[in-house]
Design a protein around this motif. Structure first.
Motif, mmCIF file in Angstrom:
data_model
loop_
_atom_site.group_PDB
_atom_site.id
_atom_site.type_symbol
_atom_site.label_atom_id
_atom_site.label_comp_id
_atom_site.label_asym_id
_atom_site.label_seq_id
_atom_site.Cartn_x
_atom_site.Cartn_y
_atom_site.Cartn_z
ATOM 1 N N ALA A 177 3.737 1.585 -1.349
ATOM 2 C CA ALA A 177 4.252 1.790 -2.700
ATOM 3 C C ALA A 177 3.160 2.305 -3.637
ATOM 4 N N PHE A 178 1.977 1.668 -3.570
ATOM 5 C CA PHE A 178 0.880 2.140 -4.416
ATOM 6 C C PHE A 178 0.511 3.573 -4.062
ATOM 7 N N GLN B 281 6.217 -2.072 -10.463
ATOM 8 C CA GLN B 281 7.246 -1.387 -9.651
ATOM 9 C C GLN B 281 7.158 -1.838 -8.196
ATOM 10 N N THR B 282 5.933 -2.019 -7.719
ATOM 11 C CA THR B 282 5.748 -2.486 -6.347
ATOM 12 C C THR B 282 6.354 -3.872 -6.170
ATOM 13 N N GLY C 182 2.123 6.250 -5.907
ATOM 14 C CA GLY C 182 1.928 6.230 -7.344
ATOM 15 C C GLY C 182 2.747 5.190 -8.087
ATOM 16 N N ALA C 183 3.087 4.080 -7.412
ATOM 17 C CA ALA C 183 3.828 3.026 -8.089
ATOM 18 C C ALA C 183 2.855 2.153 -8.883
ATOM 19 N N THR C 184 3.335 1.600 -9.990
ATOM 20 C CA THR C 184 2.530 0.621 -10.703
ATOM 21 C C THR C 184 2.700 -0.710 -9.984
ATOM 22 N N ARG C 185 1.876 -1.673 -10.365
ATOM 23 C CA ARG C 185 1.959 -2.977 -9.718
ATOM 24 C C ARG C 185 3.341 -3.598 -9.913
ATOM 25 N N HIS D 245 10.430 -3.695 -6.771
ATOM 26 C CA HIS D 245 11.238 -2.958 -5.799
ATOM 27 C C HIS D 245 10.970 -3.353 -4.354
ATOM 28 N N GLN E 125 0.828 -1.202 0.000
ATOM 29 C CA GLN E 125 0.000 0.000 0.000
ATOM 30 C C GLN E 125 0.862 1.251 0.000
#
Lengths: 412, 257
Positions: free
Chosen positions: A300-301, A309-310, A304-307, A313, A298
């Motif tokens: 990461a999201f 990237q989450t 504004g991370a995409t799925r 990373h 959450q």
């Protein structure tokens, strides 16, 4: 005594109650302790049993006296002297055959010395004794040897020698080694992990992070869990049908210009092992991914991370230690499995090292199995030594994986 | 009133889990650069509503939203809007501090980097930490783990992380509920600073906090179908002194909830 406390025992009643509780606790504690003791005894017995076979007295004599070939004491022979002797005494056909396998001039002194003992002097093992017998009944053994084999020499030897590790298979137990088998096993582990790690982690990521939860994914999940328990011989059949037969042009290397091989290669066996450990790998990676807290996703999201990237990373780096644990289990499984290798077609007698994925191969468990089925006692001794090698190999591969895991397990 | 005075508007916004309606028919106009508090008893859908504002509910498989959520006259739930863009514009601070298991510096820099930040990273980190009133405490240990900070510091780091991607709106889901009173006070002071530049929507179960820190308050309550809804939305002063609804009065005076 107050009104509310009537329902609870007090005073001496309390203490007799308490003694009963402690008694129950003691009984259970003793049971747990005995379970541990049984486990320790079993493991000790296992290790003792293996070591018992790997060391002990050996009675042997020479079919041909070394003095017939040379006046130098045999332990002091140089490479050149050995070459000369071998060239002179071996039949030219036998010599050329050896020369074709590997140039005689390129072989080391110890290799030539073994050839000398094996082909010319021809050591003949008369009897072997276990470590326990050798240590406790030394005098009886000496008397027995003196009576039965007056010409034989008695020696306390370790079957597990540096030479045992570095020589290939031989039809004589005294000269046989596990080099080919160790290399075969390492190739197997390498190929299996190269296949199962990316595929397993990929499948786990998809199932955990992308796939919707519906009846289809439930069926897939159940099947993966069940596949982890399928007997390994079944995977052997699969490997035989798919990798050895259907995909022969790939697994034999014909597609890449390798001509002298069929589908029974280390690649076929490695892929079979990869499929075998795949469910294990997926389940472990899934558990590791599940254990990554949702708050991290959450977070990461939330920025504004995409799925992807989450996952890349945060989820995967934090799941890495668990994924490594799965790899450790996969390595152990690959090293120890025998049944699928028999079906896929491991060679039982091979003296050439596997040097490409398209090589014929043997593996340690195959070699051990093959040696234990021989009638001669000295083969049982080298089987015991090979088991020690297998255990040490297993421990060192696992230790490496654990070290790697602890390095990735960086605590923040 | 002019439309552009509002940062975000909801138009009959309802949130459903499968066939169950969790939040029903919310109509709110959230003013720019103000703090709007959402209060109400446990389980009335405060957090669900807040999470609908930046589409965090998208991750709950059975959840779907009807009605409109308007940011700059654009419905954030329309097909052509990417939820990633929504979360980039509407940042979120969670109930429990959840910094990344990385260094303090990386906690700020990661969000900026993945969003394609092209400026000077060191400056952004310093500026964000200053805005979150954390710079003086951490400037000498930027490369140390964020987990070594106290709970209150971690929460301010999470606020700094959100500020760093320069959102228009910051959502806060009971940001101080896991913190001690002193850390709570610092967060509240920080909110007053932040509202100069940002619109803040905060969920809180602490009525004093809502009364102290917010400009507007939305009172939520569940109806007899267990669906939550906003029963009253007004200036905080009005809600706490002259509430229009009996249930609000009972709740804010502590007679209920």
């Amino acid at each position: 005594m107050s009104e509310q406390n009537q329902n609870y025992p007090e005073g001496s009643a309390f203490y007799s109650e308490l003694r009963k509780r402690y008694l129950t606790a003691t009984i259970w504690q003793t049971l747990f302790l005995s379970a541990l003791v049984i486990a320790i005894i079993s493991l000790t017995a296992l290790i003792y049993n293996v070591l018992d076979g790997a060391f002990g007295y050996v009675a042997y004599d020479y079919k041909n006296d070394p003095a017939e070939f040379t006046s130098t004491p045999i332990h002091e022979l140089t490479k050149e002297e050995l070459l000369t002797i071998l060239k002179a005494e071996l039949s030219s056909g036998a010599y050329n055959k050896l020369d074709n396998e590997k140039k005689m001039e390129d072989r080391s002194q110890s290799d030539l010395y073994i050839l000398f003992l094996e082909r010319l002097v021809q050591i003949d093992t008369k009897a072997t004794w276990s470590m326990t017998d050798s240590l406790t009944r030394g005098d009886e053994i000496r008397a027995e040897v003196a009576e039965k084999y007056p010409d034989a020499e008695l020696e306390f030897r370790s079957w597990l020698t540096p030479q045992f590790l570095t020589t290939p298979m031989s039809s004589k137990a005294e000269f046989a080694g596990v080099r080919t088998a160790v290399l075969g096993s390492l190739w197997l582990v390498g190929i299996a992990i190269l296949f199962a790690l990316p595929v397993g982690v990929g499948a786990a990521v998809y199932l955990q992070e992308y796939a919707p939860h519906n009846w289809l994914t439930n069926i897939i999940q159940t099947n993966i869990n069940n596949l982890a328990g399928v007997p390994s011989i079944v995977y052997g059949m699969l490997g035989l049908a798919v990798f050895v037969r259907v995909m022969e042009s790939f697994t034999s290397g014909a597609m890449f210009g390798v001509t002298d091989s069929n589908g029974r290669t280390v690649l076929s066996a490695g892929l079979t092992m990869g499929i075998l450990v795949l469910p294990l790998m997926i389940i472990n990676a899934q558990e590791a991914i599940k254990a990554v807290p949702d708050s991290l996703r959450q977070a990461a999201f939330g920025v504004g991370a995409t799925r992807w990237q989450t996952i890349w990373h945060h989820v995967l780096p934090n799941a890495l230690p668990g994924i490594m644990t799965g790899s450790i289990l996969a390595i152990s499984r690959t090293l120890g499995e025998t049944a699928p290798l028999i079906v896929v077609g491991a060679s039982t007698f091979i003296s050439l090292d596997p040097d490409s994925p398209f090589s014929k191969f043997t593996a340690l468990p195959i070699q051990i199995y093959q040696w234990t089925t021989r009638p001669q006692a000295e083969f049982h001794s080298i089987a015991a030594s090979a088991i020690v090698v297998l255990l040490v190999l297993l421990l060192s591969l696992n230790a490496t994986a654990i070290l790697l895991r602890n390095r990735t397990q960086r605590k923040w | 009133m002019e439309n552009n005075n509002y940062a975000i508007e909801t138009n009959d916004l309802s949130i459903h889990y499968g066939s169950f309606t969790a939040v029903k028919g919310v109509n709110m106009k959230v003013e720019r650069q103000k703090i709007t508090a959402i209060i109400g008893p446990s389980g009335c859908g405060k957090s669900t509503l807040l999470r609908a504002f930046n589409r965090m509910n998208d991750f709950v498989p059975s959840c779907h939203v009807t009605g409109e959520l308007l940011l700059d006259n654009q419905n954030l739930y329309s097909k052509d809007i990417d939820p990633v863009e929504v979360r980039r514009k509407i940042g979120m601070v969670f109930q429990k501090p959840n910094p990344f298991p990385k260094s303090i510096y990386e906690n700020i820099a990661w969000g900026a980097r993945i969003n394609g930040f092209k400026g000077k990273m060191d400056e952004l980190v310093e500026q964000s930490l200053r805005s979150a009133a954390l710079w003086d405490e951490v400037k000498d240990k930027l490369q140390q783990s964020a987990y070594a900070l106290s709970g209150g510091q971690q929460q301010r780091l999470c606020i700094a992380r959100t500020i760093a991607i320069q959102p228009e709106i910051i959502l806060m889901d009971e940001p101080a509920s896991a913190l001690d009173p002193i850390s709570t006070l610092r967060i509240e002071e920080l909110m007053q600073e932040l509202k100069k530049n940002y619109t803040i929507i905060i969920v809180t179960h602490n009525m004093q906090q809502a009364a102290r820190a917010s400009d507007y308050t939305a009172m939520m309550m569940i109806d007899d179908q267990r669906a939550g809804g906003v029963i009253e939305f007004d200036a905080t002063k009005t809600i706490f002194t002259r509430p229009g609804d009996k249930r609000t009065e009972d709740y804010v005076t502590g007679r209920f909830g």
